[in-house]
Design an enzyme around this catalytic site. Structure first.
Site, PDB file in Angstrom:
ATOM      1  N   VAL A  56      38.965  38.635  36.034  1.00  0.00           N
ATOM      2  CA  VAL A  56      38.463  38.268  37.356  1.00  0.00           C
ATOM      3  C   VAL A  56      36.956  38.497  37.436  1.00  0.00           C
ATOM      4  O   VAL A  56      36.217  37.690  38.000  1.00  0.00           O
ATOM      5  CB  VAL A  56      39.195  39.067  38.473  1.00  0.00           C
ATOM      6  CG1 VAL A  56      38.604  38.756  39.848  1.00  0.00           C
ATOM      7  CG2 VAL A  56      40.693  38.774  38.452  1.00  0.00           C
ATOM      8  N   CYS A  57      36.496  39.582  36.832  1.00  0.00           N
ATOM      9  CA  CYS A  57      35.085  39.984  36.931  1.00  0.00           C
ATOM     10  C   CYS A  57      34.097  38.881  36.539  1.00  0.00           C
ATOM     11  O   CYS A  57      33.140  38.632  37.281  1.00  0.00           O
ATOM     12  CB  CYS A  57      34.825  41.243  36.113  1.00  0.00           C
ATOM     13  SG  CYS A  57      35.829  42.657  36.614  1.00  0.00           S
ATOM     14  N   PRO A  58      34.276  38.205  35.397  1.00  0.00           N
ATOM     15  CA  PRO A  58      33.268  37.206  35.043  1.00  0.00           C
ATOM     16  C   PRO A  58      33.226  36.019  36.003  1.00  0.00           C
ATOM     17  O   PRO A  58      32.174  35.397  36.165  1.00  0.00           O
ATOM     18  CB  PRO A  58      33.662  36.770  33.630  1.00  0.00           C
ATOM     19  CG  PRO A  58      35.094  37.131  33.484  1.00  0.00           C
ATOM     20  CD  PRO A  58      35.305  38.338  34.354  1.00  0.00           C
TER      21      PRO A  58
END
Length: 184
Positions: A56-58
């Site tokens: 999810v972070c990128p």
């Protein structure tokens, strides 16, 4: 016991941390401080993610990067942060197509001291929640948004709130830049 999350009206903690600012050899790292945006008389938007090399972070980091100029146009310094080291940040940037050309620093809070002072460490793994802070040019926290580890945030909403805060007026529900504010 979990720390209390530092919230609206509080002074953002002082910090000096190493950040990844480039993937170009010899200019990868730079120290950033809590005073940088204050000295520049700018707003600061700092967003935290749990871990590098995740899923999810990128998507969030890439979307903040896509909107970088929108933050700059609003006199806001954009800073991404996690508790991973500057070396892990650099490796991730080099490894991930969407992160190679970031225009904002990736702060490394390896001691977890800033995340701990903000009260945003998840209890079990001691990684930062997905938290976004909007801090005014005087260092006062004006907005905090916290998401569960599994849910990405809405960058357009961060910009909408920044716009509303910068009017220094009353803004109704769903207000967007250019619309009328409330005259009390």
């Amino acid at each position: 016991m979990q720390n209390r999350i530092l919230s609206v009206g509080s002074q953002f903690p002082e910090f000096k941390k190493q950040a990844v600012v480039s993937i170009e050899k010899g200019s990868e790292f730079f120290d950033i401080t809590s005073q940088d945006h204050i000295n520049a008389n700018q707003w600061m938007v700092m967003f935290w993610w749990p871990k590098d090399f995740t899923f999810v972070c990128p998507t969030e980091i890439a979307e903040f990067n896509n909107k970088f100029q929108d933050f700059r146009d609003r006199d806001a310094q954009l800073i991404g942060a996690s508790t991973d080291s500057e070396f892990v940040h650099l490796a991730w940037r080099k490894n991930h197509d969407d992160l190679r050309n970031l225009k904002f620093p990736m702060l490394a809070d390896t001691s977890k001291s800033l995340a701990e002072e903000l009260g945003i460490l998840e209890a079990e793994e001691k990684v930062a929640y997905r938290v976004t802070y909007i801090v005014d040019p005087h260092g006062t926290i004006r907005w905090v948004s916290l998401n569960d580890l599994s849910v990405g945030r809405n960058v357009v909403e961060v910009l909408r709130v920044l716009d509303a805060l910068q009017t220094d007026e009353l803004c109704p529900c769903n207000w967007t830049k250019g619309e009328e504010t409330i005259k009390a």
